[in-house]
Motif scaffolding. Structure first.
Motif, PDB file in Angstrom:
ATOM      1  N   GLU A  50       0.839  -1.203   0.000  1.00 44.61           N
ATOM      2  CA  GLU A  50       0.000   0.000   0.000  1.00 44.61           C
ATOM      3  C   GLU A  50       0.875   1.256   0.000  1.00 44.61           C
ATOM      4  O   GLU A  50       0.589   2.228  -0.690  1.00 44.61           O
ATOM      5  CB  GLU A  50      -0.906  -0.001   1.217  1.00 44.61           C
ATOM      6  N   LEU A  51       1.957   1.193   0.756  1.00 42.47           N
ATOM      7  CA  LEU A  51       2.892   2.321   0.783  1.00 42.47           C
ATOM      8  C   LEU A  51       3.498   2.566  -0.596  1.00 42.47           C
ATOM      9  O   LEU A  51       3.613   3.716  -1.044  1.00 42.47           O
ATOM     10  CB  LEU A  51       4.000   2.081   1.812  1.00 42.47           C
ATOM     11  N   ALA A  52       3.873   1.489  -1.285  1.00 37.63           N
ATOM     12  CA  ALA A  52       4.434   1.627  -2.633  1.00 37.63           C
ATOM     13  C   ALA A  52       3.401   2.241  -3.568  1.00 37.63           C
ATOM     14  O   ALA A  52       3.736   3.126  -4.380  1.00 37.63           O
ATOM     15  CB  ALA A  52       4.893   0.265  -3.155  1.00 37.63           C
ATOM     16  N   ASN A  53       2.149   1.813  -3.468  1.00 37.39           N
ATOM     17  CA  ASN A  53       1.084   2.376  -4.312  1.00 37.39           C
ATOM     18  C   ASN A  53       0.862   3.858  -3.999  1.00 37.39           C
ATOM     19  O   ASN A  53       0.716   4.690  -4.903  1.00 37.39           O
ATOM     20  CB  ASN A  53      -0.230   1.608  -4.126  1.00 37.39           C
ATOM     21  N   VAL A  54       0.839   4.167  -2.714  1.00 36.29           N
ATOM     22  CA  VAL A  54       0.631   5.557  -2.304  1.00 36.29           C
ATOM     23  C   VAL A  54       1.806   6.426  -2.755  1.00 36.29           C
ATOM     24  O   VAL A  54       1.625   7.554  -3.221  1.00 36.29           O
ATOM     25  CB  VAL A  54       0.420   5.646  -0.775  1.00 36.29           C
TER      26      VAL A  54
END
Length: 137
Positions: A50-54
């Motif tokens: 999720e962090l990578a997507n954000v």
């Protein structure tokens, strides 16, 4: 410089909830250690994804924001440049018109001076001939 600062603030704001979620843990008496460890690893993997997507979304938005700000500033500067060029053209035309008017005035003054000088010269020449004729006779 301000863009780097904005990017840093945006990254910090987006990362804070993720860090808070990663630090949460379950109560020790609720679930056994193996399940908790597996659950935490799964949560950590999910949070990292999720962090990578954000982060990718943040970079895309930052690039879009930077591009639009640069484009707006560039367009504003181009418009100011056009206005200044138009003013310069108008001022050049006014200066040329003023110069042409001044030249015409000086031409009229010069022509009038020549005409007055010729008239005075003819009048003086005519009056002087009469006096000479009188003296000669």
């Amino acid at each position: 410089m301000t863009q780097n600062l904005q990017t840093l603030i945006l990254t910090a704001c987006l990362a804070l909830p993720v860090v808070a979620w990663a630090q949460e843990s379950t109560a020790p008496g609720d679930v056994d250690a193996g399940t908790t460890m597996a659950s935490q690893e799964t949560d950590l993997g999910t949070l990292q994804a999720e962090l990578a997507n954000v982060e990718a979304e943040r970079q895309r938005l930052a690039q879009r924001l930077a591009g639009s700000a640069d484009t707006q500033e560039l367009e504003r500067l181009r418009e100011a440049n056009r206005e200044l060029q138009n003013r310069q053209i108008e001022n050049d035309m006014q200066a040329r018109a003023s110069l042409e008017k001044q030249r015409q005035q000086w031409f009229m003054i010069g022509g009038g001076s020549v005409l007055v000088s010729l008239l005075v010269g003819f009048m003086l020449a005519r009056s002087s001939k009469r006096k000479r004729n009188e003296w000669i006779n």
